[in-house]
Write a protein that holds these residues in place. Structure first.
Motif, short mmCIF file in Angstrom:
data_model
loop_
_atom_site.label_atom_id
_atom_site.label_comp_id
_atom_site.label_asym_id
_atom_site.label_seq_id
_atom_site.Cartn_x
_atom_site.Cartn_y
_atom_site.Cartn_z
N ALA A 148 0.82 -1.21 0.00
CA ALA A 148 0.00 0.00 0.00
C ALA A 148 0.85 1.27 0.00
O ALA A 148 0.45 2.30 -0.54
CB ALA A 148 -0.93 0.00 1.21
N THR A 149 2.04 1.19 0.60
CA THR A 149 2.88 2.39 0.71
C THR A 149 4.03 2.37 -0.29
O THR A 149 4.87 3.27 -0.27
CB THR A 149 3.50 2.48 2.12
N ASP A 150 4.06 1.33 -1.13
CA ASP A 150 5.18 1.15 -2.05
C ASP A 150 6.51 1.21 -1.27
O ASP A 150 7.43 1.95 -1.61
CB ASP A 150 5.15 2.21 -3.15
N GLY A 151 6.55 0.44 -0.21
CA GLY A 151 7.76 0.43 0.63
C GLY A 151 8.03 1.79 1.25
O GLY A 151 9.18 2.18 1.40
N PHE A 152 6.95 2.51 1.60
CA PHE A 152 7.00 3.84 2.24
C PHE A 152 7.54 4.92 1.30
O PHE A 152 7.84 6.03 1.73
CB PHE A 152 7.79 3.82 3.56
N ARG A 153 7.64 4.58 0.01
CA ARG A 153 8.07 5.59 -0.96
C ARG A 153 6.96 6.62 -1.19
O ARG A 153 7.21 7.66 -1.78
CB ARG A 153 8.43 4.92 -2.28
N ASP A 154 5.73 6.28 -0.78
CA ASP A 154 4.63 7.22 -1.00
C ASP A 154 4.82 8.52 -0.22
O ASP A 154 4.30 9.55 -0.61
CB ASP A 154 3.28 6.56 -0.61
N ALA A 155 5.58 8.48 0.86
CA ALA A 155 5.65 9.68 1.71
C ALA A 155 7.07 10.13 2.03
O ALA A 155 7.24 11.16 2.67
CB ALA A 155 4.90 9.41 3.01
N TRP A 156 8.08 9.35 1.62
CA TRP A 156 9.43 9.67 2.08
C TRP A 156 10.43 9.63 0.93
O TRP A 156 10.22 8.90 -0.04
CB TRP A 156 9.87 8.66 3.15
N PRO A 157 11.51 10.43 1.04
CA PRO A 157 12.52 10.40 -0.03
C PRO A 157 13.19 9.03 -0.12
O PRO A 157 13.20 8.27 0.85
CB PRO A 157 13.53 11.48 0.41
N VAL A 158 13.77 8.78 -1.28
CA VAL A 158 14.35 7.45 -1.54
C VAL A 158 15.86 7.56 -1.71
O VAL A 158 16.35 8.46 -2.40
CB VAL A 158 13.71 6.85 -2.82
N ALA A 159 16.60 6.65 -1.07
CA ALA A 159 18.07 6.63 -1.23
C ALA A 159 18.41 6.10 -2.63
O ALA A 159 17.72 5.20 -3.14
CB ALA A 159 18.69 5.73 -0.16
N ALA A 160 19.46 6.64 -3.21
CA ALA A 160 19.77 6.29 -4.61
C ALA A 160 20.26 4.85 -4.76
O ALA A 160 19.89 4.16 -5.71
CB ALA A 160 20.82 7.26 -5.15
#
Ligand SMILES: Cc1cc2nc3c(=O)[nH]c(=O)nc-3n(C[C@H](O)[C@H](O)[C@H](O)COP(=O)(O)OP(=O)(O)OC[C@H]3O[C@@H](n4cnc5c(N)ncnc54)[C@H](O)[C@@H]3O)c2cc1C
Ligand code: SF4
Length: 578
Positions: free
Chosen positions: A347-359
């Motif tokens: 549901a959160t796409d691994g919490f990518r829905d709300a937080w920045p992603v490490a490269a």
């Protein structure tokens, strides 16, 4: 009279690596070549390394006479992070044994070993066989890696049918941007009838017996020793492969503790049912230096590789005569927590829905500890990143070297860390209330901790490790799936374990964990005091004098600074007084 001549199965084995072919000549390679009748493969199925079951997705109910199976051993993937040797060994041992089991069942197997990423190896298999059938991947990282092939039509993907619950079960537990595991679990129980009476009430009169399941363990009943498996030729071969090819990977390697064949996976589960489950409930939260696992099943590595279906385990447990607190407690872990975290992940796409992603994939603190950059860092295929970096509680502390084995002087932490680097596993409460608790009290960056768990545990995959660390253990995502941070002072550890008796600190006198707990509440008071479940503890924190609060914070700063430098804490009564 000579033996009847047998036709030899044509097994395609791609060995891109010369030294591998030498070491594989006996145990694995020979077993892949066996007798077969006339055959013509019309359908090729790609089975990912965590889908090792004949009755899963695209492999379910297929005809071995006309089906070929592609299996991949990609060194890039196996070394993408500095995974514990036990994790790599469990994957290799189970996948190789699964390949042999497929051959024995009559399938043709195309087993490919190479240095390249899985996506490239799969592209080559597609060129050789045409469209490959596949099962939806549980891991987001695999989904991202294989997306170009799926888009290009090289992969035809069917749903992963190894899960027990439905999207509709998860929908009912949504509360705005949050999800409640309790509501999810009740919904699953009611829909499936699992542990429900005919009149619609829960078996035993309540949905959860969690409050009864909090006994410390004092040595009785005696804790079972986990099974050991023979050092068969396949195990010897995998051990050599790890020592030679994956030599830089951290952790001890104990091949005899890893179930590898189908029969061994069954034996592992029978051991858990026979020796663990009766006492699972009451001692679920206990921790001890005398037994790293107590009555926990140790089934997670096999479940997450697909070797042991969760549905089968639930059926078996329901058929057992067990005290209701143990039966319900175990079932809740499997149909509740395990399924719930996977839905949160989706549901959160691994919490990518709300937080920045490490490269790039993180190394879990390997470079800081070893002084050397992890060799494959930054060379992952397109689409693979370093995951979401939530920090609902603010900026974080780097992961202290204590998590890699530098002595911290805190016996609870050092003991559990030693267990993890020895076994590649520790049970739930040690993960949550020792490692997660200490890291949270130290404000460790949730992403750094999640990467550490990912590399250190043999059952770690993104769909399960990220919700458990980023959301549950650290409260990094705020209240997405837990109603409050899981933090505690030394009284909890002292009550639920025997760690404190072997520690330089005394839990009621100079253990730094309790002042760190108060300091945590103080630092995050603004965010926490609006939380109704934190009302009581925040009221207690407010009652602390300003001198106590200042000393709490000074303890936190001291402990953080000492541990981040990789140094050992020593008792300092004036500073750590609880
Ligand atoms: C910080 C942290 C990190 C974790 N990382 C992982 C991980 O990488 N992989 C993993 O499988 N589990 C993880 N868990 C969940 C849980 O700790 C392990 O599943 C469990 O300890 C595995 O040991 P076991 O098989 O003996 O479990 P048992 O105690 O015997 O429980 C039975 C099964 O229930 C399931 N289960 C129980 N709790 C959870 C949970 N919170 N999430 C998912 N499944 C659960 C597991 O499949 C487990 O095998 C983590 C928990 C925490 C707090
Ligand atoms: S005294 Fe404190 S640091 Fe030592 S084992 Fe107990 S809780 Fe851990």
């Amino acid at each position: 009279m000579g033996a009847p001549r047998e036709r030899l199965r044509v097994v395609r084995i791609r060995l891109a690596i010369a030294d591998e072919s030498r070491s594989m000549s006996d145990a694995f390679l020979r077993q892949l070549i066996g007798p077969c009748g006339t055959r013509s493969v019309r359908r090729w199925v790609f089975v990912a390394p965590d889908q090792l079951h004949l009755q899963l997705g695209a492999l379910r109910a297929t005809d071995p006479a006309t089906t070929g199976v592609v299996l991949l051993e990609s060194r890039e993937w196996l070394s993408r992070r500095p995974y514990h040797r036990m994790r790599v060994a469990a994957i290799l041992l189970n996948q190789r044994n699964f390949a042999v089991e497929l051959v024995k069942a009559g399938f043709e197997v195309d087993y490919r070993i190479g240095d390249e990423p899985m996506v490239d190896m799969l592209g080559a298999a597609h060129k050789a066989h045409g469209t490959l059938h596949a099962t939806e991947w549980a891991e987001r990282e695999m989904r991202a890696e294989f997306e170009p092939l799926r888009k290009a039509g090289a992969l035809q993907v069917v749903p992963h049918d190894g899960w027990i619950t439905l999207a509709s079960d998860f929908e009912v537990c949504r509360r705005g941007t949050q999800w409640s595991m309790d509501a999810f679990y009740r919904a699953v129980r009611k829909r499936t009838g699992i542990l429900m009476e005919p009149d619609g009430t829960p078996a035993g009169g309540q949905f959860s017996f969690d409050v009864d399941n909090r006994k410390p363990w004092k040595g009785e009943p005696s804790a079972p020793a986990p099974p050991r498996f023979d050092m068969d030729p396949m195990r010897v071969e995998v051990q050599h492969c790890i020592e030679r090819t994956f030599a830089k990977h951290p952790g001890e390697l104990d091949m005899q503790s890893i179930a590898g064949t189908h029969a061994e996976c069954e034996a592992m589960w029978i051991w858990a049912m026979t020796h663990c489950l009766e006492h699972f409930g009451p001692y679920e939260d206990a921790m001890s230096v005398r037994s790293s696992g107590l009555f926990h099943s140790r089934m997670s590595p096999l479940m997450n590789l697909g070797r042991m279906p969760a549905a089968r385990m639930v059926q078996d447990v329901l058929a057992m005569h067990l005290p209701i607190a143990s039966k319900e407690g175990f079932i809740r872990q499997v149909i509740g927590w395990r399924e719930f975290v996977r839905w949160v992940h989706l549901a959160t796409d691994g919490f990518r829905d709300a937080w920045p992603v490490a490269a790039h994939p993180g190394d879990g603190g390997f470079a800081g500890w070893s002084g050397a950059r992890w060799s494959t860092a930054g060379s992952s295929p397109e689409g693979v990143d370093g995951g979401a970096q939530p920090q609902a509680l603010g900026d974080g502390t780097p992961l202290p070297p204590a998590f890699w084995g530098a002595a911290s002087g805190m016996h609870c932490l050092d003991r559990v860390v030693a267990d993890v680097w020895r076994e590649g596993w520790s049970h739930h409460i040690t993960r949550l209330m020792v490692l997660g608790n200490l890291a949270t009290l130290l404000d460790v960056q949730p992403r750094a901790l999640a990467d550490w768990f990912w590399v250190a545990y043999m059952d770690a995959w993104d769909w399960v490790v990220e919700p458990n660390v980023l959301a549950m253990a650290t409260y990094g995502t705020g209240g997405v799936m837990t109603t409050k941070p899981y933090v505690a002072g030394s009284a909890y550890i002292d009550r639920m374990s025997d760690y404190c008796s072997g520690c330089a600190f005394k839990p009621d006198r100079d253990c730094p964990i309790t002042p760190m707990y108060w300091a945590f509440l103080g630092r995050h008071a603004e965010k926490l005091q609006a939380n109704p479940r934190m009302k009581l503890v925040m009221a207690a924190w407010r009652k602390r004098s300003s001198e106590q609060k200042a000393r709490d914070q000074a303890t936190f700063v001291h402990v953080r600074d000492v541990l981040v430098k990789g140094q050992r804490l020593v008792p300092q009564t004036s500073l750590f007084a609880c």
